[in-house]
Design an enzyme around this catalytic site. Structure first.
Site, PDB file in Angstrom:
ATOM      1  N   GLY A  38       0.814  -1.205   0.000  1.00  0.00           N
ATOM      2  CA  GLY A  38       0.000   0.000   0.000  1.00  0.00           C
ATOM      3  C   GLY A  38       0.843   1.248   0.000  1.00  0.00           C
ATOM      4  O   GLY A  38       1.901   1.312   0.635  1.00  0.00           O
ATOM      5  N   GLY A  74      -0.868   4.373   0.228  1.00  0.00           N
ATOM      6  CA  GLY A  74      -1.737   5.463   0.669  1.00  0.00           C
ATOM      7  C   GLY A  74      -1.040   6.226   1.773  1.00  0.00           C
ATOM      8  O   GLY A  74       0.174   6.094   1.963  1.00  0.00           O
ATOM      9  N   LEU A  75      -1.784   7.023   2.512  1.00  0.00           N
ATOM     10  CA  LEU A  75      -1.155   7.807   3.569  1.00  0.00           C
ATOM     11  C   LEU A  75      -0.369   6.913   4.509  1.00  0.00           C
ATOM     12  O   LEU A  75       0.771   7.204   4.863  1.00  0.00           O
ATOM     13  CB  LEU A  75      -2.223   8.570   4.350  1.00  0.00           C
ATOM     14  CG  LEU A  75      -2.761   9.782   3.619  1.00  0.00           C
ATOM     15  CD1 LEU A  75      -3.836  10.448   4.443  1.00  0.00           C
ATOM     16  CD2 LEU A  75      -1.639  10.771   3.331  1.00  0.00           C
ATOM     17  N   GLY A 101       0.729   3.660   4.083  1.00  0.00           N
ATOM     18  CA  GLY A 101       1.812   2.910   3.457  1.00  0.00           C
ATOM     19  C   GLY A 101       2.967   3.791   3.011  1.00  0.00           C
ATOM     20  O   GLY A 101       4.138   3.485   3.267  1.00  0.00           O
ATOM     21  N   SER A 116     -18.810  17.130   1.166  1.00  0.00           N
ATOM     22  CA  SER A 116     -18.211  17.282   2.497  1.00  0.00           C
ATOM     23  C   SER A 116     -19.258  17.566   3.567  1.00  0.00           C
ATOM     24  O   SER A 116     -20.217  18.294   3.381  1.00  0.00           O
ATOM     25  CB  SER A 116     -17.188  18.401   2.484  1.00  0.00           C
ATOM     26  OG  SER A 116     -16.828  18.702   3.802  1.00  0.00           O
ATOM     27  N   ARG A 133     -22.496  11.692  12.172  1.00  0.00           N
ATOM     28  CA  ARG A 133     -22.786  11.046  10.895  1.00  0.00           C
ATOM     29  C   ARG A 133     -23.791   9.908  11.012  1.00  0.00           C
ATOM     30  O   ARG A 133     -24.723   9.808  10.213  1.00  0.00           O
ATOM     31  CB  ARG A 133     -21.486  10.492  10.312  1.00  0.00           C
ATOM     32  CG  ARG A 133     -20.542  11.586   9.889  1.00  0.00           C
ATOM     33  CD  ARG A 133     -19.250  11.018   9.365  1.00  0.00           C
ATOM     34  NE  ARG A 133     -18.416  12.121   8.867  1.00  0.00           N
ATOM     35  CZ  ARG A 133     -17.180  11.966   8.403  1.00  0.00           C
ATOM     36  NH1 ARG A 133     -16.625  10.768   8.377  1.00  0.00           N
ATOM     37  NH2 ARG A 133     -16.501  13.003   7.964  1.00  0.00           N
ATOM     38  N   HIS A 161     -18.843   4.783   3.468  1.00  0.00           N
ATOM     39  CA  HIS A 161     -17.747   5.723   3.357  1.00  0.00           C
ATOM     40  C   HIS A 161     -16.439   5.190   3.943  1.00  0.00           C
ATOM     41  O   HIS A 161     -15.365   5.442   3.423  1.00  0.00           O
ATOM     42  CB  HIS A 161     -18.162   6.992   4.093  1.00  0.00           C
ATOM     43  CG  HIS A 161     -17.121   8.052   4.111  1.00  0.00           C
ATOM     44  ND1 HIS A 161     -16.580   8.564   2.955  1.00  0.00           N
ATOM     45  CD2 HIS A 161     -16.522   8.698   5.129  1.00  0.00           C
ATOM     46  CE1 HIS A 161     -15.690   9.470   3.279  1.00  0.00           C
ATOM     47  NE2 HIS A 161     -15.621   9.571   4.579  1.00  0.00           N
ATOM     48  N   GLU A 218      -6.315   2.463   7.407  1.00  0.00           N
ATOM     49  CA  GLU A 218      -7.698   1.982   7.453  1.00  0.00           C
ATOM     50  C   GLU A 218      -7.740   0.451   7.505  1.00  0.00           C
ATOM     51  O   GLU A 218      -8.746  -0.141   7.911  1.00  0.00           O
ATOM     52  CB  GLU A 218      -8.482   2.512   6.243  1.00  0.00           C
ATOM     53  CG  GLU A 218      -9.991   2.344   6.390  1.00  0.00           C
ATOM     54  CD  GLU A 218     -10.801   3.016   5.283  1.00  0.00           C
ATOM     55  OE1 GLU A 218     -10.275   3.941   4.624  1.00  0.00           O
ATOM     56  OE2 GLU A 218     -11.956   2.615   5.081  1.00  0.00           O
TER      57      GLU A 218
HETATM   58  C1  LIG Z   1     -14.400  10.429  -0.407  1.00  0.00           C
HETATM   59  C2  LIG Z   1     -13.647  10.265   0.865  1.00  0.00           C
HETATM   60  C3  LIG Z   1     -13.322  11.374   1.632  1.00  0.00           C
HETATM   61  C4  LIG Z   1     -12.621  11.241   2.814  1.00  0.00           C
HETATM   62  N1  LIG Z   1     -12.332  12.367   3.530  1.00  0.00           N
HETATM   63  C5  LIG Z   1     -11.640  12.243   4.682  1.00  0.00           C
HETATM   64  C6  LIG Z   1     -11.300  13.407   5.423  1.00  0.00           C
HETATM   65  O1  LIG Z   1     -11.629  14.528   5.066  1.00  0.00           O
HETATM   66  N2  LIG Z   1     -10.606  13.252   6.559  1.00  0.00           N
HETATM   67  C7  LIG Z   1     -10.203  12.022   6.983  1.00  0.00           C
HETATM   68  O2  LIG Z   1      -9.541  11.973   7.996  1.00  0.00           O
HETATM   69  N3  LIG Z   1     -10.510  10.915   6.297  1.00  0.00           N
HETATM   70  C8  LIG Z   1     -11.212  10.986   5.160  1.00  0.00           C
HETATM   71  N4  LIG Z   1     -11.531   9.853   4.455  1.00  0.00           N
HETATM   72  C9  LIG Z   1     -10.999   8.551   4.879  1.00  0.00           C
HETATM   73  C10 LIG Z   1      -9.538   8.389   4.471  1.00  0.00           C
HETATM   74  O3  LIG Z   1      -9.333   8.957   3.217  1.00  0.00           O
HETATM   75  C11 LIG Z   1      -9.064   6.958   4.397  1.00  0.00           C
HETATM   76  O4  LIG Z   1      -9.475   6.258   5.480  1.00  0.00           O
HETATM   77  C12 LIG Z   1      -7.550   6.880   4.350  1.00  0.00           C
HETATM   78  O5  LIG Z   1      -7.060   7.685   3.315  1.00  0.00           O
HETATM   79  C13 LIG Z   1      -7.040   5.482   4.179  1.00  0.00           C
HETATM   80  O6  LIG Z   1      -5.640   5.498   3.965  1.00  0.00           O
HETATM   81  P1  LIG Z   1      -4.782   4.191   3.863  1.00  0.00           P
HETATM   82  O7  LIG Z   1      -3.383   4.595   3.672  1.00  0.00           O
HETATM   83  O8  LIG Z   1      -5.088   3.326   5.012  1.00  0.00           O
HETATM   84  O9  LIG Z   1      -5.320   3.391   2.604  1.00  0.00           O
HETATM   85  P2  LIG Z   1      -5.502   3.789   1.066  1.00  0.00           P
HETATM   86  O10 LIG Z   1      -5.226   5.207   0.806  1.00  0.00           O
HETATM   87  O11 LIG Z   1      -6.807   3.233   0.660  1.00  0.00           O
HETATM   88  O12 LIG Z   1      -4.361   3.002   0.334  1.00  0.00           O
HETATM   89  C14 LIG Z   1      -4.412   1.636   0.101  1.00  0.00           C
HETATM   90  C15 LIG Z   1      -3.169   1.250  -0.652  1.00  0.00           C
HETATM   91  O13 LIG Z   1      -3.051  -0.146  -0.651  1.00  0.00           O
HETATM   92  C16 LIG Z   1      -2.800  -0.620  -1.954  1.00  0.00           C
HETATM   93  N5  LIG Z   1      -3.324  -1.966  -2.010  1.00  0.00           N
HETATM   94  C17 LIG Z   1      -4.525  -2.422  -1.565  1.00  0.00           C
HETATM   95  N6  LIG Z   1      -4.627  -3.724  -1.764  1.00  0.00           N
HETATM   96  C18 LIG Z   1      -3.485  -4.129  -2.331  1.00  0.00           C
HETATM   97  C19 LIG Z   1      -2.989  -5.389  -2.771  1.00  0.00           C
HETATM   98  N7  LIG Z   1      -3.677  -6.491  -2.648  1.00  0.00           N
HETATM   99  N8  LIG Z   1      -1.753  -5.424  -3.322  1.00  0.00           N
HETATM  100  C20 LIG Z   1      -1.008  -4.301  -3.455  1.00  0.00           C
HETATM  101  N9  LIG Z   1      -1.432  -3.102  -3.040  1.00  0.00           N
HETATM  102  C21 LIG Z   1      -2.653  -3.021  -2.493  1.00  0.00           C
HETATM  103  C22 LIG Z   1      -3.428   0.369  -2.853  1.00  0.00           C
HETATM  104  O14 LIG Z   1      -2.814   0.346  -4.116  1.00  0.00           O
HETATM  105  C23 LIG Z   1      -3.149   1.660  -2.111  1.00  0.00           C
HETATM  106  O15 LIG Z   1      -1.866   2.121  -2.439  1.00  0.00           O
HETATM  107  C24 LIG Z   1     -12.233   9.964   3.267  1.00  0.00           C
HETATM  108  C25 LIG Z   1     -12.553   8.857   2.511  1.00  0.00           C
HETATM  109  C26 LIG Z   1     -13.281   8.986   1.332  1.00  0.00           C
HETATM  110  C27 LIG Z   1     -13.690   7.766   0.593  1.00  0.00           C
END
Ligand SMILES: Cc1cc2nc3c(=O)[nH]c(=O)nc-3n(C[C@H](O)[C@H](O)[C@H](O)COP(=O)(O)OP(=O)(O)OC[C@H]3O[C@@H](n4cnc5c(N)ncnc54)[C@H](O)[C@@H]3O)c2cc1C
Ligand code: HEM
Ligand code: FES
Lengths: 226, 248, 639
Positions: free
Chosen positions: C40, C42-43, C45, C284, C331, C402, C426
């Site tokens: 991952g 995302g934020l 990873g 939002s 919410r 969400h 997450e």
């Molecule tokens: C529309 C929306 C608005 C939001 N707004 C807010 C906000 O304002 N404030 C707030 O605090 N939160 C907000 N959230 C929640 C927040 O964005 C997420 O919970 C958070 O960004 C999750 O981050 P993460 O790094 O855990 O995962 P993600 O950003 O989902 O990253 C997952 C990563 O894992 C990788 N991955 C997944 N499965 C595999 C696999 N099998 N093999 C290889 N790679 C894989 C993907 O490629 C990706 O890089 C919002 C969510 C949404 C949907």
């Protein structure tokens, strides 16, 4: 000195050369036009011929004019290099070509430049080459014979084909500059909300007035003198 | 509504590829990608290979979607990504030609999917501020002029979709590169590396085979985030500075 | 099975400091030899991969998108919380801790949440240092806004694109390490199994999405930062690719899944427009500061132009039922109320599944320009999608899935119950209990990645320095690879008649109807049967074109949906066994006399962690009792 080759070898460096050389040529064109406008002095060509002599005999001016040739060469070679490199960056063309979002001139700088290049070759052959290496008529204004370039010009512009070629080439230069003038400032990094308007207007004014000034000469010769 | 789509089909990087025409039944409230979904479901029901295209967020922010629609990257709506484009922008019976981004630095992977890792490599070359985790000072210890912060943000809004490259007749990545250079150069935190960063990123851009900028401004017109070409001017300045200050 | 949450001893406020000062360290020379796999970008990873690489570990990072910058975190809009107290409004670490615990309806671990609040301030410092262009005041200092259900202004934001800016910050840090060769990045790679050797996680099996090639990767430890699984509902605000696969494979290898039924349904999303809808768009939460939510009092009015409905015929139901909080209830409460209105037949719009969010009063009171200044980007987005002008007519909104609070069970060190397997962001269950407060997911993802995991993982890796890289020819890799290949072959061999989306949509509908905003034992039991049956149909009738040796998005989707079909069943089981209503989990049988959520602290103050026992078999429940020593368990009331 490696930074020079680094800068100039890069895409922006090449563009920097284009902009500087382009603006230099713009400056040159003003001088060139001022000189050429003496053709319209109505003195049978004396002012113009003496000016032509001065331009080819004064060592300092000679030196400057060699520089000018080099700048032209640089602009042309660099320009063509950029055109080919840019073609390579998109080997497969789109089926539906892009039209929106950019001006025709900006999309065709290479073609406009090439038209200008063809013109330049003919132009130099007609006047510069003949003046330097051809057999020229002479005239005497009281201090020895002077090559009568005025007559050569008048003869050339009696031919409607030349007139049309010249006028069309000036149109090409106008379009080249309508984009090129302002573009050179952007290339040099001069983009500021306060001055962009000014640069744009100056560019348009320049691109119309200078080529127009050049174009008047053949038209005048053809219509009025011939 | 019914539309005719002419889609670029190419099995893989080596395949020659060509256009194929399909008819799709859709409705004006559907997004463009939902129209493509319907097409793909139709194809699957006929046991044909669906059209591959990149997409993920479908909210106009991830920069994955990338279709060249009727001669424009992301289609006819200004400041809109393909996923945010809606079928109401078209009329019943319209013909729509869909092509992948075309650039030697973005080779086609399959159908409408291209390889944009060149952008990642440009960022890797210098598109960052060199600060390790834990090294930071208090966030409010360096006040930043609001105008500058806002301008940095406007540049940072780039989603890295590559529409600028797709739109540019030279397939130049200057808008992309300049947006990052500008974003970081405008902030005091990014200033110390600004010259070097511009030089490194630009060199990488050249190496990747992108064209150079002819200032046609097509990139700005087609950018879904409407990023301004004034950032390109800033990149140019920064780059010259880097050269003349001997930083290369 | 016994779960050890490894919460350090001592006072709540000292735990993290004490932990850090005692945690084992790995010397720089040894770090160089240790390999860590991060799934991952995302934020969570990206920040973890970058930080560990900076420390000297060799990191391999994977994402399925074409670039790490496109991870789903990019889409977060509203903001990120931090206890900076820049506004001098009485905020503190304790207050942020308390708000988060209370917001989560007292179903999260005190120690973890307190640590989250402690490191929150450093996140903002780190991001600003990276060049994240947060909104600023004219004086040049950082601006804050307030966000759902709290009394202080502690949310930092960058227009409506906070997630994007934060992720680009983490991505740039990650890119810097990739450039240095400290991180090896694998774009368009999907992790398909965890490799276990002697009870420890020692690597992964992944598929190169472009060529279909199956690869083996060794790591001294594996970190899952693979995001949430909201897409089990088919329609959600998550990105199309968000999935449970990575976490689910770990679960099937023995990692426990905690509180899987805790799902957050966001009240203000653009409603479903038609049958081809592929995802939902969030508007939002901040809109509820100025918008008033209503439905017509009379069913007959539902199809009328809302502007023609007289004031006295409108039911501003949130203001009516919850006079104290009105339109600003949390919410879960707002979402459920909207559902009841629609269930009563008073929903609006073409489909009848929406309520109004009306700005006309705010425009009258503040002027159009003020509303424009506050929300213009959201209004534009709304208009682009719906073709309706919210300045002139009320928005139509409806709740949508969400966020998933549930996830892999982790201890204080963010380690799953499998040694060497970590889960952050997450993907884990840790900090939000039964309901997440706005702007705290970004905070948690970055806290985990920048400031927690890089320390805690050292405590494990310090014991691994004598372990040389295990060659991927080890039998455990053979076994895992074979499993992955067999499953792909099986999927491709079915050649049935239904598309993957067909099954996904059906699953989504079951989940939404029976395990969504409100749940009932009967519905849940029925859902169990339906999902089991759907799964069987899937495995006998799904159609996947092409081969495994090419870029094949349908095959990728099929693998993910197959996992969702197993996860769905576990979510339903979890919802069924949690016989109380708390946060996002509302059981219709368990409500107070007033119809509000009846949280049963005496019976359910625990984390439900589930142990996989086989597909189609009931998972085993392992409880982690929650202890609250620093806060009093209160009933949330918004009336
Ligand atoms: C529309 C929306 C608005 C939001 N707004 C807010 C906000 O304002 N404030 C707030 O605090 N939160 C907000 N959230 C929640 C927040 O964005 C997420 O919970 C958070 O960004 C999750 O981050 P993460 O790094 O855990 O995962 P993600 O950003 O989902 O990253 C997952 C990563 O894992 C990788 N991955 C997944 N499965 C595999 C696999 N099998 N093999 C290889 N790679 C894989 C993907 O490629 C990706 O890089 C919002 C969510 C949404 C949907
Ligand atoms: C009358 C003579 C000419 C003048 C005044 C002139 C001026 C300019 C100027 C000012 C520019 C803009 C530079 C920039 O964008 O930074 C330009 C660009 C260009 N010129 Fe000329 N030019 C002339 C002749 C030519 C000729 C003979 C060629 C030959 C091929 C040529 C080819 C080009 C090309 C290809 C560009 C675009 C380069 C790029 O932006 O990548 N020009 N010119
Ligand atoms: S799919 Fe993310 S920008 Fe279009």
């Amino acid at each position: 000195m490696s930074w020079i080759s680094n800068v100039l070898g890069s895409s922006i460096g090449k563009k920097l050369l284009m902009a500087l050389s382009g603006l230099f040529i713009c400056f040159f064109l003003v001088i060139h036009l001022t000189g050429n406008l003496q053709l319209l002095a109505g003195d049978g060509g004396q002012a113009f011929n003496e000016y032509a002599k001065l331009m080819t005999s004064n060592p300092l001016i000679k030196f400057v004019s060699i520089g000018t040739y080099l700048v032209f060469l640089l602009h042309i070679i660099d320009g063509l290099m950029l055109v080919f490199a840019n073609k390579k960056a998109r080997p497969v063309k789109y089926a539906v070509g892009a039209k929106a979002g950019s001006s025709i001139s900006s999309r065709n700088m290479g073609i406009l430049g090439s038209i200008i290049l063809v013109f330049l070759v003919i132009h130099l052959y007609n006047f510069w080459f003949v003046y330097k290496f051809g057999s020229m008529p002479t005239v005497d204004y009281g201090h020895g014979p002077v090559k009568d370039l005025y007559k050569v010009v008048a003869m050339a512009f009696a031919n409607p084909a030349y007139v049309i070629l010249y006028v069309l080439s000036m149109v090409a230069i106008a379009f080249h500059l309508i984009h090129g003038f302002a573009s050179a400032f952007q290339t040099l990094g001069l983009n500021h909300a306060k001055y962009n308007g000014l640069i744009k207007i100056a560019g348009i004014a320049y691109s119309i007035l200078i080529p127009l000034g050049f174009a008047i000469i053949p038209i005048y010769f053809y219509l009025v003198l011939a | 509504m019914k539309v005719k789509v002419k889609v670029w089909r190419q099995k893989n990087a080596k395949d020659k590829g060509g256009f194929k025409e399909y008819e799709v039944l859709t409705d004006p409230d559907s997004s463009f990608l939902e129209m493509m979904d319907v097409l793909n479901q139709d194809l699957l029901n006929k046991k044909e290979d669906p059209v591959a295209f990149d997409h993920d967020c479908r909210e106009g922010i991830c920069g994955a979607c990338s279709m060249y629609i009727n001669g424009q990257p992301h289609g006819p709506s200004k400041g809109t990504t393909t996923c945010q484009l809606h079928m109401r922008s078209f009329k019943n019976g319209d013909s729509i030609t869909i092509e992948p981004w075309r650039a030697s630095a973005f080779p086609v992977i399959k159908d409408l999917v291209v390889d944009r890792t060149a952008f990642d490599r440009i960022i890797q070359a210098g598109g960052y501020i060199s600060v390790n985790t834990g090294n930071a000072v208090d966030a409010n210890s360096i006040p930043i002029e609001k105008d500058k912060a806002d301008e940095a943000f406007a540049a940072a809004a780039c989603i890295g979709c590559g529409a600028c490259v797709a739109a540019c007749k030279n397939a130049s990545a200057m808008l992309f590169v300049s947006a990052k250079v500008s974003h970081l150069a405008l902030l005091p935190q990014g200033a110390p590396e600004a010259d070097l960063r511009a030089a490194k990123m630009l060199n990488q851009m050249d190496e990747e085979g992108f064209g150079s900028c002819t200032n046609t401004q097509a990139c700005e017109a087609m950018c879904p985030k409407e990023i301004s070409i004034k950032h390109i001017a800033r990149l140019n300045r920064q780059f010259f500075k880097s050269g003349f200050s001997g930083n290369q | 099975m016994q779960l050890d949450s490894k919460i350090p001893k001592g006072d709540l406020a000292d735990k993290w400091t004490n932990y850090k000062s005692k945690v084992k360290l790995v010397s720089p020379a040894n770090k160089r030899r240790i390999e860590v796999i991060v799934i991952g970008s995302g934020l969570a990873g990206a920040s973890a991969a970058a930080s560990m690489a900076e420390m000297g570990y060799k990191v391999k990072c994977f994402c399925f998108q074409d670039s790490p910058r496109r991870a789903h975190s990019i889409a977060a809009q509203g903001g990120i919380n931090a206890a900076k107290n820049y506004q001098n409004d009485g905020d503190s670490v304790f207050r942020l801790f308390y708000d988060t615990i209370k917001g989560g309806d007292f179903r999260s671990r005190e120690a973890n949440v307190h640590r989250l609040a402690e490191v929150s301030a450093s996140i903002i410092d780190q991001c600003v240092a990276q060049g994240v262009p947060f909104a600023r005041e004219y004086g040049g200092l950082l601006a804050n806004r307030s966000f759902g259900g709290v009394q202080v202004s502690r949310t930092f934001y960058a227009s409506g694109q906070t997630g994007q800016q934060l992720l680009l910050g983490a991505y740039s840090a990650l890119s810097r390490q990739i450039g240095k060769g400290q991180v090896e990045m694998f774009n368009r790679h999907e992790m398909l199994d965890v490799v276990m050797i002697d009870g420890k996680a020692r690597g992964i099996i992944s598929r190169e999405l472009i060529t279909g090639k199956i690869d083996r990767h060794f790591g001294h430890a594996v970190v899952l930062a693979s995001g949430g699984y909201g897409n089990v509902f088919f329609l959600s605000t998550n990105a199309m690719g968000s999935n449970v696969t990575a976490a689910w494979k770990a679960h099937k290898r023995g990692a426990l899944m905690a509180n899987p039924c805790f799902t957050q349904i966001h009240p203000t999303c653009i409603p479903v427009a038609g049958e081809h809808q592929s995802k939902l768009t969030l508007m939002s939460e901040s809109l509820r500061n100025d918008g008033r939510v209503w439905v017509p009092k009379k069913k007959e009015d539902c199809n009328k132009d809302p502007r023609q409905i007289k004031e006295e015929d409108r039911d501003y139901y949130l203001e009516r039922i919850y006079p104290a909080f009105g339109n600003l209830v949390p919410r879960d409460v707002a979402s459920r109320a909207a559902k009841y209105m629609v269930d009563e037949g008073r929903g609006v719009g073409k489909t009848g599944v929406a309520v109004y969010l009306d700005f006309s009063d705010a425009i009258k009171r503040l002027g159009k320009h003020v509303i424009e200044e506050r929300y213009s980007n959201l209004f534009e987005m709304y208009q682009r999608i719906t073709d309706e002008n919210p300045y002139e007519q009320p928005m139509r909104i409806y709740p949508a899935v969400h966020y998933t609070m549930g996830g892999l069970w982790v201890d204080y060190e963010l380690s799953t119950n499998i040694p060497g397997l970590y889960a952050i962001g997450e993907a884990n269950f840790s900090d939000h209990g039964a309901n997440r407060l706005g702007a705290s997911a970004l905070m948690q993802g970055l806290a985990d990645g920048y400031f927690v995991l890089p320390y805690t993982i050292g405590n494990y890796l310090a014991n691994e320095i004598r372990v040389d890289a295990i060659p991927t020819t080890h039998v455990a890799f053979d076994e895992a690879e074979k499993k992955v290949k067999d499953r792909i072959a099986k999927l491709l061999s079915i050649q049935g008649n239904q598309t993957v989306d067909h099954f996904h949509k059906k699953l989504g509908k079951i989940m939404w109807d029976k395990c969504g905003m409100s749940r009932h034992g009967d519905g849940l039991r029925q859902a169990q049967k339906e999902i089991a049956q759907l799964r069987e149909e899937f495995w006998s009738d799904v159609y996947i074109p092409g081969t495994d040796a090419e870029f094949n998005p349908e095959l990728e989707k099929a693998g993910r949906v197959a996992d969702f079909l197993e996860l769905g069943e576990l979510m339903v089981l979890d919802a069924l066994t949690r016989e109380e209503s708390c946060g996002g989990h509302f059981r219709e049988e368990f409500r107070t006399a007033e119809g509000e959520a009846d949280r049963r602290d005496d019976l359910f103050t625990f984390v439900s962690a589930w142990n996989h026992t086989g597909v189609g078999q009931e998972a085993e429940l392992v409880k982690e009792e929650l202890e609250f020593n620093n806060v009093e368990l209160k009933v949330r009331s918004y009336k």
